[in-house]
Design a protein around this motif. Structure first.
Motif, PDB file in Angstrom:
ATOM      1  N   GLU A  92      10.237  -0.937  10.760  1.00 37.92           N
ATOM      2  CA  GLU A  92      11.161  -0.572  10.002  1.00 37.92           C
ATOM      3  C   GLU A  92      11.326  -0.590   8.793  1.00 37.92           C
ATOM      4  OE1 GLU A  92      12.740  -5.022  11.056  1.00 37.92           O
ATOM      5  OE2 GLU A  92      12.447  -4.328  12.792  1.00 37.92           O
ATOM      6  N   ARG A  93      10.909  -0.833   8.110  1.00 40.94           N
ATOM      7  CA  ARG A  93      11.011  -0.951   6.390  1.00 40.94           C
ATOM      8  C   ARG A  93      11.443   0.705   6.144  1.00 40.94           C
ATOM      9  NH1 ARG A  93       8.281  -5.174   2.246  1.00 40.94           N
ATOM     10  NH2 ARG A  93       9.366  -3.896   1.401  1.00 40.94           N
ATOM     11  N   VAL A  94      10.023   1.820   6.740  1.00 40.03           N
ATOM     12  CA  VAL A  94       9.910   2.745   6.266  1.00 40.03           C
ATOM     13  C   VAL A  94      11.148   3.976   7.100  1.00 40.03           C
ATOM     14  CG1 VAL A  94       8.035   4.923   6.999  1.00 40.03           C
ATOM     15  CG2 VAL A  94       7.231   2.739   6.672  1.00 40.03           C
ATOM     16  N   PHE A  95      11.558   3.524   8.192  1.00 38.43           N
ATOM     17  CA  PHE A  95      12.520   4.068   8.947  1.00 38.43           C
ATOM     18  C   PHE A  95      13.926   4.465   8.169  1.00 38.43           C
ATOM     19  CE2 PHE A  95      10.055   4.146  13.378  1.00 38.43           C
ATOM     20  CZ  PHE A  95       8.762   5.359  12.474  1.00 38.43           C
ATOM     21  N   SER A 108       8.857  12.714   2.561  1.00 44.73           N
ATOM     22  CA  SER A 108       7.809  11.329   3.166  1.00 44.73           C
ATOM     23  C   SER A 108       7.196  11.439   2.958  1.00 44.73           C
ATOM     24  CB  SER A 108       7.510  12.145   4.857  1.00 44.73           C
ATOM     25  OG  SER A 108       8.543  12.679   5.796  1.00 44.73           O
ATOM     26  N   GLN A 109       6.669  11.684   2.260  1.00 43.30           N
ATOM     27  CA  GLN A 109       5.558  11.728   0.875  1.00 43.30           C
ATOM     28  C   GLN A 109       6.084  10.748  -0.013  1.00 43.30           C
ATOM     29  OE1 GLN A 109       1.994  12.085   1.643  1.00 43.30           O
ATOM     30  NE2 GLN A 109       1.928  10.583   0.049  1.00 43.30           N
ATOM     31  N   GLN A 110       6.837  11.188  -0.344  1.00 43.54           N
ATOM     32  CA  GLN A 110       7.697  10.119  -1.693  1.00 43.54           C
ATOM     33  C   GLN A 110       7.794   8.721  -1.089  1.00 43.54           C
ATOM     34  OE1 GLN A 110       7.828  11.449  -4.554  1.00 43.54           O
ATOM     35  NE2 GLN A 110       8.149   9.965  -5.522  1.00 43.54           N
ATOM     36  N   THR A 111       8.463   8.806   0.274  1.00 40.36           N
ATOM     37  CA  THR A 111       8.704   7.748   0.779  1.00 40.36           C
ATOM     38  C   THR A 111       7.846   6.560   0.590  1.00 40.36           C
ATOM     39  OG1 THR A 111      10.393   8.695   2.053  1.00 40.36           O
ATOM     40  CG2 THR A 111       9.389   6.454   2.850  1.00 40.36           C
ATOM     41  N   LEU A 112       6.843   7.425   1.328  1.00 40.50           N
ATOM     42  CA  LEU A 112       5.358   6.041   1.465  1.00 40.50           C
ATOM     43  C   LEU A 112       5.064   5.711  -0.213  1.00 40.50           C
ATOM     44  CD1 LEU A 112       3.792   8.424   4.262  1.00 40.50           C
ATOM     45  CD2 LEU A 112       4.468   6.384   4.052  1.00 40.50           C
ATOM     46  N   ASN A 113       4.900   7.112  -1.362  1.00 45.38           N
ATOM     47  CA  ASN A 113       4.389   6.375  -1.641  1.00 45.38           C
ATOM     48  C   ASN A 113       5.025   4.933  -3.181  1.00 45.38           C
ATOM     49  OD1 ASN A 113       2.388   8.506  -2.054  1.00 45.38           O
ATOM     50  ND2 ASN A 113       4.073   9.820  -2.914  1.00 45.38           N
ATOM     51  N   ASN A 114       6.706   5.349  -2.866  1.00 44.29           N
ATOM     52  CA  ASN A 114       7.611   4.741  -3.144  1.00 44.29           C
ATOM     53  C   ASN A 114       7.150   3.348  -2.168  1.00 44.29           C
ATOM     54  OD1 ASN A 114       9.102   6.053  -5.019  1.00 44.29           O
ATOM     55  ND2 ASN A 114      10.549   6.457  -3.215  1.00 44.29           N
ATOM     56  N   LEU A 115       6.646   2.934  -1.498  1.00 46.56           N
ATOM     57  CA  LEU A 115       6.927   1.665  -0.368  1.00 46.56           C
ATOM     58  C   LEU A 115       5.442   1.285  -0.712  1.00 46.56           C
ATOM     59  CD1 LEU A 115       8.369  -0.642   1.621  1.00 46.56           C
ATOM     60  CD2 LEU A 115       7.036   1.671   3.475  1.00 46.56           C
ATOM     61  N   ALA A 116       4.338   1.991  -0.981  1.00 48.39           N
ATOM     62  CA  ALA A 116       3.365   1.397  -1.515  1.00 48.39           C
ATOM     63  C   ALA A 116       3.471   0.582  -2.380  1.00 48.39           C
ATOM     64  CB  ALA A 116       1.821   2.271  -1.880  1.00 48.39           C
ATOM     65  N   LEU A 117       3.823   1.017  -3.461  1.00 50.65           N
ATOM     66  CA  LEU A 117       4.131   0.490  -4.971  1.00 50.65           C
ATOM     67  C   LEU A 117       5.101  -0.730  -4.365  1.00 50.65           C
ATOM     68  CD1 LEU A 117       5.478   3.506  -7.169  1.00 50.65           C
ATOM     69  CD2 LEU A 117       3.132   2.264  -7.404  1.00 50.65           C
ATOM     70  N   GLN A 118       6.642  -1.281  -3.268  1.00 52.10           N
ATOM     71  CA  GLN A 118       6.283  -2.013  -3.566  1.00 52.10           C
ATOM     72  C   GLN A 118       5.584  -3.459  -2.816  1.00 52.10           C
ATOM     73  OE1 GLN A 118       9.747  -1.512  -1.546  1.00 52.10           O
ATOM     74  NE2 GLN A 118      10.476   0.315  -2.688  1.00 52.10           N
ATOM     75  N   LEU A 119       4.948  -2.819  -2.438  1.00 55.60           N
ATOM     76  CA  LEU A 119       3.770  -3.335  -0.908  1.00 55.60           C
ATOM     77  C   LEU A 119       2.640  -3.700  -2.260  1.00 55.60           C
ATOM     78  CD1 LEU A 119       3.737  -2.091   1.992  1.00 55.60           C
ATOM     79  CD2 LEU A 119       4.905  -4.130   1.623  1.00 55.60           C
ATOM     80  N   ILE A 132      -0.614   3.298   4.606  1.00 59.47           N
ATOM     81  CA  ILE A 132       0.865   2.762   4.973  1.00 59.47           C
ATOM     82  C   ILE A 132       0.839   3.600   6.367  1.00 59.47           C
ATOM     83  CG2 ILE A 132       3.446   2.970   4.477  1.00 59.47           C
ATOM     84  CD1 ILE A 132       2.956   2.216   2.404  1.00 59.47           C
ATOM     85  N   ARG A 133       0.854   5.364   6.252  1.00 57.17           N
ATOM     86  CA  ARG A 133       0.971   6.444   6.973  1.00 57.17           C
ATOM     87  C   ARG A 133      -0.127   5.546   8.249  1.00 57.17           C
ATOM     88  NH1 ARG A 133       1.842  11.327   6.769  1.00 57.17           N
ATOM     89  NH2 ARG A 133       1.597  11.521   4.475  1.00 57.17           N
ATOM     90  N   VAL A 134      -1.178   5.065   8.286  1.00 56.83           N
ATOM     91  CA  VAL A 134      -2.433   4.884   8.786  1.00 56.83           C
ATOM     92  C   VAL A 134      -1.317   2.989   9.935  1.00 56.83           C
ATOM     93  CG1 VAL A 134      -4.407   3.469   9.921  1.00 56.83           C
ATOM     94  CG2 VAL A 134      -3.969   5.489   8.609  1.00 56.83           C
ATOM     95  N   GLY A 135      -0.882   2.659   9.277  1.00 58.82           N
ATOM     96  CA  GLY A 135      -0.434   0.962   9.290  1.00 58.82           C
ATOM     97  C   GLY A 135       0.573   1.453  10.330  1.00 58.82           C
ATOM     98  N   LEU A 136       1.251   2.464  10.317  1.00 62.28           N
ATOM     99  CA  LEU A 136       2.683   2.418  11.080  1.00 62.28           C
ATOM    100  C   LEU A 136       2.313   1.882  12.176  1.00 62.28           C
ATOM    101  CD1 LEU A 136       4.601   5.755   9.250  1.00 62.28           C
ATOM    102  CD2 LEU A 136       5.281   3.484   9.721  1.00 62.28           C
ATOM    103  N   TYR A 137       1.896   2.688  12.991  1.00 59.24           N
ATOM    104  CA  TYR A 137       1.551   2.515  14.648  1.00 59.24           C
ATOM    105  C   TYR A 137      -0.090   1.979  14.682  1.00 59.24           C
ATOM    106  CZ  TYR A 137       5.443   5.495  14.633  1.00 59.24           C
ATOM    107  OH  TYR A 137       7.041   5.772  15.392  1.00 59.24           O
TER     108      TYR A 137
END
Length: 403
Positions: A92-95, A108-119, A132-137
């Protein structure tokens, strides 16, 4: 246990004969190779493990054996979801963030990077984009990670396979009769516990001196066959293997492979079958109070012989198995039940059993620490003789009632 498609049986007249693997070098090597495959896969995904198993299986004619052994090994594994957040929350957060940008590899990569910093800040540990990429599913079965494996020996695995082939026969049982002959004291109780645990429809008759006959209605005897009930009967078999002397006969209902018509089959088994149970044996004593009482009794100079859990008191709709039986050479017999457990539901049930049994040679040893009044238990209509104890049950107190 094995699913129906991995069971292998043959017919000898009306008798059903399950497939058994010999405990020889060839089969032990096969089992060892599969066990090693699982050990090497710790830390990998279930999907990767399945690919390994498929490659190992190949086009071998004995693929069902390999697949069956692998199925049993999976039951000894723990697969876990590895994700910085619950995968559904993470998606939900990624999408939600991704929907605000134009789809592209860079975004897509930038979204993952930004969310990685937040988490990283939220969880107070480093979270990287790939995690995060692995954890999505990560909640999909094939993506779960093998984290632990209760490694059996090759011999244990082959024994489990042989037992599972026999257990599978009872999926379609319509009637089952078990004759538990005179056995080592205490073994009956374990068997009856499993009967109750698996909620089997059983009728029990007999006594400890001559043994018990247990009649069980099978899943095929119900209005419609029940796989769930068949599994419950199958689960009883490993418990039965802990009884030293027994025999079993079953009537089975199954469809003919060629005509699809229902046929009747027979199956029998006894304590000399060579099967090995993976269930732990029953505890020697249920509590320290029992263990201490036995040790103290052995130090007494008395003709009364103490036996453990060797008698059954029939009760409508239930049974009661006292902890001990006391036997005198002159033929007198008393039963001893130690009541030291405090739960109100247990106490209510126990004293209800005592009243319904109306047994005139029963002794109840009751802990003074129990709050019977709070549990709603009254002793004024209890037919049993009563001995009170504090921390330890004194054999002399019991002996005084006996004499």
């Amino acid at each position: 246990m094995l699913p129906s498609d991995l069971l292998t049986h043959r017919l000898n007249g009306e008798t059903i004969v399950p497939k058994q693997l010999a405990i020889d070098d060839r089969n032990l090597e096969l089992a060892a190779e599969l066990i090693a495959c699982f050990q090497e896969s710790i830390g990998n995904s279930q999907g990767e493990l399945n690919e390994k198993l498929q490659d190992y299986e190949g086009d071998s004619p004995d693929y069902r054996i390999k697949r069956g052994l692998a199925h049993l090994l999976k039951g000894l594994c723990e697969f876990e979801v590895m994700s910085p957040l619950e995968p559904q929350v993470l998606r939900e957060r990624v999408f939600k963030v991704a929907a605000q940008t134009v789809p592209s590899t860079f975004n897509s990569q930038q979204t993952l990077n930004n969310l990685a910093l937040q988490l990283t800040q939220e969880l107070q540990r480093e979270v990287i984009a790939e995690e995060i990429r692995v954890g999505l599913y990560a909640d999909l079965a094939e993506n779960k990670i093998l984290t632990s494996f209760d490694t059996p020996t090759p011999k244990e695995l082959l024994h489990r396979y042989n037992l599972s082939q026999v257990q599978g026969i009872f999926y379609k049982a319509s009637h089952l009769t078990i004759n538990a002959h005179r056995n080592v004291p205490g073994q009956y109780k374990l068997l009856f516990r499993y009967l109750k645990l698996f909620q089997l429809m059983a009728y029990i008759e007999g006594d400890a001196e001559h043994g018990f006959t247990i009649t069980i209605d099978g899943p095929a005897s119900l209005f419609s066959p029940s796989t769930r009930y068949g599994l419950a009967i199958a689960k009883l078999i490993p418990a039965l293997l802990h009884v030293t002397k027994w025999s079993l006969s079953a009537t089975l209902q199954f469809r003919d492979f060629y005509t699809n018509n229902w046929k009747t089959g027979r199956f029998s088994l006894d304590s000399e079958c060579g099967l090995v149970s993976h269930y732990p044996p029953g505890k020697i004593y249920d509590s320290m109070v029992e263990a201490s009482f036995v040790n103290r009794w052995e130090a007494l100079n008395t003709n009364w012989v103490l036996e453990r859990e060797v008698d059954l008191i029939p009760i409508p709709g239930s049974i009661m198995i006292p902890d001990f039986r006391l036997v005198h050479p002159d033929g007198r017999i008393f039963l001893l039940e130690i009541v030291g457990y405090w739960r109100p539901e247990y106490l209510q049930k126990k004293f209800s059993q005592v009243r319904r049994a109306n047994c005139d040679n029963l002794i109840l040893a009751i802990s003074e620490r129990l709050n019977l009044e709070k549990a709603g238990v009254k002793l004024n209509d209890c037919p049993a003789r009563i001995v009170w104890f504090k921390d330890k049950l004194q054999p002399k107190s019991v002996l005084a009632i006996l004499e």
